[in-house]
Design a protein around this motif. Structure first.
Motif, PDB file in Angstrom:
ATOM      1  N   GLU A   2       0.827  -1.194   0.000  1.00  0.00           N
ATOM      2  CA  GLU A   2       0.000   0.000   0.000  1.00  0.00           C
ATOM      3  C   GLU A   2       0.871   1.258   0.000  1.00  0.00           C
ATOM      4  O   GLU A   2       0.562   2.250  -0.661  1.00  0.00           O
ATOM      5  N   VAL A   3       1.971   1.202   0.753  1.00  0.00           N
ATOM      6  CA  VAL A   3       2.879   2.345   0.799  1.00  0.00           C
ATOM      7  C   VAL A   3       3.480   2.595  -0.576  1.00  0.00           C
ATOM      8  O   VAL A   3       3.570   3.728  -1.035  1.00  0.00           O
ATOM      9  N   GLU A   4       3.894   1.515  -1.265  1.00  0.00           N
ATOM     10  CA  GLU A   4       4.486   1.654  -2.589  1.00  0.00           C
ATOM     11  C   GLU A   4       3.478   2.235  -3.580  1.00  0.00           C
ATOM     12  O   GLU A   4       3.821   3.075  -4.411  1.00  0.00           O
ATOM     13  N   VAL A   5       2.218   1.801  -3.482  1.00  0.00           N
ATOM     14  CA  VAL A   5       1.179   2.318  -4.362  1.00  0.00           C
ATOM     15  C   VAL A   5       0.962   3.803  -4.116  1.00  0.00           C
ATOM     16  O   VAL A   5       0.833   4.606  -5.041  1.00  0.00           O
ATOM     17  N   GLU A   6       0.934   4.189  -2.799  1.00  0.00           N
ATOM     18  CA  GLU A   6       0.727   5.591  -2.453  1.00  0.00           C
ATOM     19  C   GLU A   6       1.877   6.463  -2.956  1.00  0.00           C
ATOM     20  O   GLU A   6       1.664   7.559  -3.471  1.00  0.00           O
ATOM     21  N   VAL A   7       3.112   5.972  -2.821  1.00  0.00           N
ATOM     22  CA  VAL A   7       4.267   6.714  -3.310  1.00  0.00           C
ATOM     23  C   VAL A   7       4.184   6.895  -4.817  1.00  0.00           C
ATOM     24  O   VAL A   7       4.471   7.967  -5.354  1.00  0.00           O
ATOM     25  N   GLU A   8       3.764   5.827  -5.510  1.00  0.00           N
ATOM     26  CA  GLU A   8       3.624   5.897  -6.962  1.00  0.00           C
ATOM     27  C   GLU A   8       2.557   6.912  -7.359  1.00  0.00           C
ATOM     28  O   GLU A   8       2.741   7.693  -8.298  1.00  0.00           O
ATOM     29  N   LEU A   9       1.441   6.927  -6.610  1.00  0.00           N
ATOM     30  CA  LEU A   9       0.376   7.881  -6.897  1.00  0.00           C
ATOM     31  C   LEU A   9       0.834   9.320  -6.660  1.00  0.00           C
ATOM     32  O   LEU A   9       0.512  10.223  -7.419  1.00  0.00           O
ATOM     33  N   GLU A  10       1.609   9.530  -5.585  1.00  0.00           N
ATOM     34  CA  GLU A  10       2.128  10.862  -5.289  1.00  0.00           C
ATOM     35  C   GLU A  10       3.072  11.333  -6.395  1.00  0.00           C
ATOM     36  O   GLU A  10       3.039  12.499  -6.805  1.00  0.00           O
ATOM     37  N   ALA A  11       3.919  10.433  -6.864  1.00  0.00           N
ATOM     38  CA  ALA A  11       4.839  10.782  -7.951  1.00  0.00           C
ATOM     39  C   ALA A  11       4.056  11.133  -9.218  1.00  0.00           C
ATOM     40  O   ALA A  11       4.402  12.087  -9.936  1.00  0.00           O
ATOM     41  N   LYS A  12       3.000  10.371  -9.476  1.00  0.00           N
ATOM     42  CA  LYS A  12       2.167  10.641 -10.646  1.00  0.00           C
ATOM     43  C   LYS A  12       1.476  11.992 -10.503  1.00  0.00           C
ATOM     44  O   LYS A  12       1.416  12.783 -11.455  1.00  0.00           O
ATOM     45  N   MET A  13       0.970  12.271  -9.288  1.00  0.00           N
ATOM     46  CA  MET A  13       0.298  13.541  -9.050  1.00  0.00           C
ATOM     47  C   MET A  13       1.267  14.707  -9.218  1.00  0.00           C
ATOM     48  O   MET A  13       0.919  15.748  -9.781  1.00  0.00           O
ATOM     49  N   GLU A  14       2.490  14.537  -8.749  1.00  0.00           N
ATOM     50  CA  GLU A  14       3.497  15.579  -8.902  1.00  0.00           C
ATOM     51  C   GLU A  14       3.735  15.872 -10.385  1.00  0.00           C
ATOM     52  O   GLU A  14       3.839  17.024 -10.795  1.00  0.00           O
ATOM     53  N   GLY A  15       3.819  14.803 -11.186  1.00  0.00           N
ATOM     54  CA  GLY A  15       4.011  14.988 -12.621  1.00  0.00           C
ATOM     55  C   GLY A  15       2.842  15.710 -13.266  1.00  0.00           C
ATOM     56  O   GLY A  15       3.033  16.584 -14.115  1.00  0.00           O
ATOM     57  N   ILE A  16       1.617  15.366 -12.854  1.00  0.00           N
ATOM     58  CA  ILE A  16       0.429  16.017 -13.406  1.00  0.00           C
ATOM     59  C   ILE A  16       0.423  17.501 -13.048  1.00  0.00           C
ATOM     60  O   ILE A  16       0.149  18.366 -13.883  1.00  0.00           O
ATOM     61  N   LEU A  17       0.743  17.803 -11.782  1.00  0.00           N
ATOM     62  CA  LEU A  17       0.740  19.197 -11.340  1.00  0.00           C
ATOM     63  C   LEU A  17       1.821  20.009 -12.052  1.00  0.00           C
ATOM     64  O   LEU A  17       1.631  21.193 -12.339  1.00  0.00           O
ATOM     65  N   ASN A  18       2.943  19.387 -12.346  1.00  0.00           N
ATOM     66  CA  ASN A  18       3.972  20.079 -13.127  1.00  0.00           C
ATOM     67  C   ASN A  18       3.467  20.393 -14.536  1.00  0.00           C
ATOM     68  O   ASN A  18       3.792  21.434 -15.111  1.00  0.00           O
ATOM     69  N   GLU A  19       2.670  19.492 -15.079  1.00  0.00           N
ATOM     70  CA  GLU A  19       2.067  19.751 -16.391  1.00  0.00           C
ATOM     71  C   GLU A  19       1.069  20.902 -16.317  1.00  0.00           C
ATOM     72  O   GLU A  19       0.976  21.719 -17.227  1.00  0.00           O
ATOM     73  N   VAL A  20       0.304  20.949 -15.217  1.00  0.00           N
ATOM     74  CA  VAL A  20      -0.649  22.048 -15.036  1.00  0.00           C
ATOM     75  C   VAL A  20       0.105  23.377 -14.952  1.00  0.00           C
ATOM     76  O   VAL A  20      -0.304  24.383 -15.541  1.00  0.00           O
ATOM     77  N   PHE A  21       1.222  23.385 -14.228  1.00  0.00           N
ATOM     78  CA  PHE A  21       2.039  24.598 -14.142  1.00  0.00           C
ATOM     79  C   PHE A  21       2.458  25.043 -15.539  1.00  0.00           C
ATOM     80  O   PHE A  21       2.343  26.228 -15.890  1.00  0.00           O
ATOM     81  N   SER A  22       2.955  24.119 -16.351  1.00  0.00           N
ATOM     82  CA  SER A  22       3.397  24.458 -17.708  1.00  0.00           C
ATOM     83  C   SER A  22       2.241  24.969 -18.553  1.00  0.00           C
ATOM     84  O   SER A  22       2.396  25.912 -19.339  1.00  0.00           O
ATOM     85  N   LEU A  23       1.072  24.365 -18.357  1.00  0.00           N
ATOM     86  CA  LEU A  23      -0.115  24.776 -19.112  1.00  0.00           C
ATOM     87  C   LEU A  23      -0.482  26.226 -18.790  1.00  0.00           C
ATOM     88  O   LEU A  23      -0.708  27.048 -19.683  1.00  0.00           O
TER      89      LEU A  23
END
Length: 312
Positions: A2-23
């Motif tokens: 569960e911890v690994e899944v949560e870390v993966e989701l956080e990393a994915k969210m960080e990437g999405i938010l960086n895309e929003v910043f660029s947008l």
């Protein structure tokens, strides 16, 4: 697991938010609906705190606003969508930074500094007006009093907007809509730091040095933003570029040189050149190393004032 899944989701969210910043930073809205869906999916599968989830859902809804644009969208429509997405993005960043377990992720994300000519002009106008009043109209005591009054006024407004949501909407959506950045909805605004720095340089430096410090902040900071965004060059720290750094130094040097040569004819050519160069260089370095935690409206004048006081 569960911890690994949560870390993966956080990393994915960080990437999405960086895309929003660029947008938002570029104003290119084509991927907004896709990012909205990605945020909604990632949020529903995460164990983020309710407040952050609510902010992310608000960001997703703002991104969906692209679907309401006309074909083709007007400039005003695009600006409204970009502003709305920017505000929601900064809300997410603020909440992440305010939550201990997500603070590191929040500080990895960039804050928005959209191109804003009205804000830049306001910055320059305040500096020129302040220096003119101090040099030709107000006494030292009157200048300090005026700075204190403005500082107190901004503090009162900041308190009011935090207590009364109506005040927040009135101040940021109407009164100061054209000169505020999205981030300032959630933190102490730049104007408050500006007034505090003016009080300090007035009280603890000589008149000429205080005026030079005001000018460097007033013209150098907008120059760094405009030149850095116009002439793309190598990033040297975060989103700050070499072009912006050099623009800060050159514009500050030129303005301070003109000011000193005009109002301080008793200074030698060497003194004028050296003070102008040191002021512009110190201000540029202070701006470069300022961050979201330490506002450059405070660090630039204090750094310039301190170094000039030591050297001159």
């Amino acid at each position: 697991v569960e911890v690994e899944v949560e870390v993966e989701l956080e990393a994915k969210m960080e990437g999405i938010l960086n895309e929003v910043f660029s947008l938002v930073d570029s104003g290119q809205l084509a991927r907004a609906p896709v990012l909205s869906q990605q945020i909604s999916t990632a949020t529903s599968n995460s164990s983020l705190p309710p407040a952050i989830k609510e902010a992310l859902n608000g960001l997703a809804a703002a991104l969906q606003g692209v679907k309401t644009l006309g074909d083709p969208p007007t400039l005003a429509e695009r600006e409204n969508i970009v502003r709305s997405v920017g505000h929601e993005y900064e809300r997410v960043v603020f909440l992440l930074r305010s939550t201990p377990e997500y603070e590191a992720m929040g500080h990895v994300l960039h804050t928005l500094r959209p191109r804003n000519y009205i804000r830049n002009a306001f910055h320059v106008f305040n500096a020129v007006l302040g220096v003119t009043m101090y040099e030709f109209v107000l006494t030292y005591e009157q200048s300090v009093l005026v700075a204190f009054l403005f500082f107190a006024w901004y503090v009162v407004m900041d308190v009011l907007r935090r207590v009364f949501p109506q005040a927040q909407a009135a101040l940021f959506d109407r009164v100061f809509a054209n000169i505020t950045r999205p981030r300032e909805r959630y933190v102490i605004p730049a104007a408050t730091w500006y007034c505090l720095s003016m009080i300090l340089v007035l009280m603890f430096t000589r008149k000429t040095i205080a005026e030079v410090s005001m000018l460097v902040l007033g013209v150098g900071d907008p120059a760094a933003t405009l030149i850095g965004r116009t002439f793309r060059s190598r990033k040297i720290r975060g989103q700050k570029s070499l072009a912006g750094l050099l623009g800060f130094v050159c514009v500050s040097f030129g303005v301070v040189l003109l000011f000193l040569a005009t109002v301080r004819p008793e200074m030698s050519v060497l003194e004028v050149l050296s003070m102008s160069l040191v002021a512009g260089s110190v201000g540029a370095v202070a701006e470069l190393f300022s961050s979201d935690r330490i506002d450059d409206n405070l660090t630039i004048p204090l750094s310039v004032g301190a170094v000039l006081s030591l050297l001159f």
